[in-house]
Design a protein around this motif. Structure first.
Motif, short mmCIF file in Angstrom:
data_model
loop_
_atom_site.label_atom_id
_atom_site.label_comp_id
_atom_site.label_asym_id
_atom_site.label_seq_id
_atom_site.Cartn_x
_atom_site.Cartn_y
_atom_site.Cartn_z
N ALA A 182 0.82 -1.22 0.00
CA ALA A 182 0.00 0.00 0.00
C ALA A 182 0.85 1.27 0.00
CB ALA A 182 -0.93 -0.01 1.21
N GLN A 183 1.99 1.25 0.68
CA GLN A 183 2.79 2.47 0.78
C GLN A 183 3.33 2.90 -0.57
OE1 GLN A 183 5.85 2.41 3.79
NE2 GLN A 183 6.37 4.57 3.47
N ALA A 184 3.56 1.97 -1.47
CA ALA A 184 4.10 2.30 -2.80
C ALA A 184 3.01 2.39 -3.86
CB ALA A 184 5.14 1.27 -3.21
N PRO A 186 -0.49 4.57 -3.88
CA PRO A 186 -1.49 5.42 -3.22
C PRO A 186 -2.92 5.16 -3.66
CG PRO A 186 -0.16 6.69 -4.78
CD PRO A 186 0.49 5.35 -4.65
N ASP A 187 -3.13 4.44 -4.77
CA ASP A 187 -4.48 4.15 -5.25
C ASP A 187 -5.04 2.84 -4.70
OD1 ASP A 187 -4.49 6.46 -6.83
OD2 ASP A 187 -3.50 5.43 -8.49
N SER A 188 -4.26 2.16 -3.86
CA SER A 188 -4.71 0.87 -3.33
C SER A 188 -5.70 1.07 -2.19
CB SER A 188 -3.52 0.05 -2.84
OG SER A 188 -2.97 0.63 -1.68
N ASP A 189 -6.39 -0.01 -1.84
CA ASP A 189 -7.39 0.06 -0.77
C ASP A 189 -6.77 0.03 0.63
OD1 ASP A 189 -9.38 0.05 -2.70
OD2 ASP A 189 -9.56 -2.14 -2.70
N GLY A 190 -5.47 -0.24 0.71
CA GLY A 190 -4.86 -0.42 2.03
C GLY A 190 -4.25 0.83 2.63
N THR A 191 -4.35 1.96 1.94
CA THR A 191 -3.68 3.17 2.44
C THR A 191 -4.28 3.70 3.74
OG1 THR A 191 -5.05 4.53 0.98
CG2 THR A 191 -2.88 3.87 0.16
N ASP A 192 -5.61 3.56 3.89
CA ASP A 192 -6.25 4.05 5.12
C ASP A 192 -5.75 3.27 6.33
OD1 ASP A 192 -7.69 5.93 3.74
OD2 ASP A 192 -9.50 4.70 3.56
N ASN A 203 4.76 8.54 4.35
CA ASN A 203 4.93 8.78 2.91
C ASN A 203 4.26 7.67 2.12
OD1 ASN A 203 6.56 11.05 3.41
ND2 ASN A 203 8.40 9.80 3.56
N ILE A 204 3.24 8.02 1.35
CA ILE A 204 2.55 7.04 0.51
C ILE A 204 2.58 7.55 -0.92
CG2 ILE A 204 0.38 5.82 0.06
CD1 ILE A 204 -0.35 6.19 2.99
N ARG A 205 3.41 6.93 -1.75
CA ARG A 205 3.54 7.35 -3.14
C ARG A 205 4.31 6.28 -3.93
NH1 ARG A 205 6.78 11.40 -0.11
NH2 ARG A 205 9.00 11.04 -0.50
N VAL A 206 4.33 6.44 -5.23
CA VAL A 206 5.04 5.50 -6.10
C VAL A 206 6.50 5.94 -6.12
CG1 VAL A 206 5.15 4.45 -8.37
CG2 VAL A 206 2.95 5.26 -7.48
N PHE A 207 7.31 5.35 -5.29
CA PHE A 207 8.69 5.82 -5.10
C PHE A 207 9.56 5.64 -6.33
CE2 PHE A 207 7.03 4.93 -0.85
CZ PHE A 207 7.37 6.09 -0.18
N ASP A 208 9.39 4.52 -7.05
CA ASP A 208 10.27 4.27 -8.20
C ASP A 208 9.66 4.74 -9.52
OD1 ASP A 208 8.31 2.41 -8.69
OD2 ASP A 208 9.69 0.71 -8.98
N GLY A 209 8.48 5.35 -9.47
CA GLY A 209 7.84 5.86 -10.68
C GLY A 209 7.02 4.85 -11.43
N ASN A 210 6.91 3.61 -10.92
CA ASN A 210 6.16 2.56 -11.60
C ASN A 210 5.23 1.89 -10.60
OD1 ASN A 210 5.16 0.44 -13.08
ND2 ASN A 210 7.16 -0.41 -13.65
N ALA A 219 11.52 0.26 -2.08
CA ALA A 219 11.84 0.10 -0.66
C ALA A 219 13.03 0.97 -0.25
CB ALA A 219 12.14 -1.37 -0.37
N LEU A 220 14.09 0.95 -1.05
CA LEU A 220 15.28 1.72 -0.68
C LEU A 220 15.01 3.22 -0.69
CD1 LEU A 220 18.20 1.81 0.15
CD2 LEU A 220 18.86 1.61 -2.27
#
Length: 254
Positions: A182-184, A186-192, A203-210, A219-220
């Motif tokens: 969920a952390q990577a 943001p559109d998933s159902d597990g963010t809440d 921080n909840i976002r697509v860290f690697d751009g994909n 993760a890194l």
């Protein structure tokens, strides 16, 4: 002097006693500070734990030997503070197992690198360090963007850390795998649920751009972006000042 040393070596009992004295001195130097740990470790009520994704990134950081070239401890020296930010506090490392203070700085200290650069910068830097820092001697880690993150056992990792004092709850342990995903995304159902367990500042976002896959790069970068951000340094400093300021009864009578 040589004769005395030779005599000591020939005396087994004397040699053993000498070893015990030297070892006792070394042990005392290491153990004595622990008796004042309650006074030296600052109080940080807002201190939070690493999320499963950040913890997985920390494991990758250790696996790749990043700690051999980067320290994570800003010293109290003026040059250190001016370059890297506020000096490191003891409380910031209380959940680190193992701690990564380090002493060698082939690269810069990373204790305050969190949110200093964008996620895209970190990804580009890890894939090709010299594209951003021409004088860098850091090796490239491009494969991290291609490697799927193995996170199925993160619940077990959190459970192990709880045994050594990290306050992970049962809910955190049970949902570790889902929280990492969920952390990577943001559109998933597990963010809440992730925010509920680790706080709104997570921080909840697509860290690697994909967003299509969860990678070791996710993760890194998530780990690097939380360094120095686990607690509010200014609040900790103010709390320490409040504790040391004299109260009305300490100021004497006029």
């Amino acid at each position: 002097m040589l004769n005395k040393h030779a005599k000591l070596e020939r005396s087994a009992i004397g040699f053993v006693l000498a070893i015990m004295v030297v070892a006792s001195i070394g042990g005392l130097v290491e153990i004595a500070p622990l008796f004042t740990i309650d006074e030296t470790v600052e109080d940080a009520p807002d201190m939070r734990t690493y999320t499963p994704l950040e913890l997985a990134g920390r494991n990758i950081y250790i696996r790749e030997g990043c700690y051999a070239c980067h320290s994570q401890m800003v010293r109290t020296l003026q040059d250190d503070v001016e370059r890297f930010g506020h000096y490191s506090l003891a409380v910031e490392s209380q959940y680190d197992h193992p701690m990564l203070w380090g002493s060698k700085r082939t690269g810069p200290d990373l204790a305050r690198v969190g949110e200093k650069y964008s996620d895209a910068w970190h990804v580009a830097h890890l894939e090709d360090p010299r594209a951003l820092v021409p004088e860098s001697v850091m090796p490239a880690y491009a494969w991290l963007s291609r490697n799927w993150l193995e996170h199925e056992d993160m619940g077990l990792h959190l459970a192990a850390l709880r045994k050594v004092g990290v306050p992970y709850s049962d809910a955190m342990i049970e949902n570790a795998m889902a929280d990492a995903k969920a952390q990577a995304n943001p559109d998933s159902d597990g963010t809440d649920g992730l925010r509920e367990r680790y706080g709104d500042a997570t921080n909840i976002r697509v860290f690697d751009g994909n967003s299509d896959r969860l990678t070791e790069m996710d993760a890194l970068v998530a780990y690097l972006q939380i360094l120095g951000q686990l607690t509010d340094i200014e609040a900790v400093k103010q709390s320490a000042l409040d504790q040391t300021e004299p109260g009305p009864t300490d100021q004497g009578e006029m």
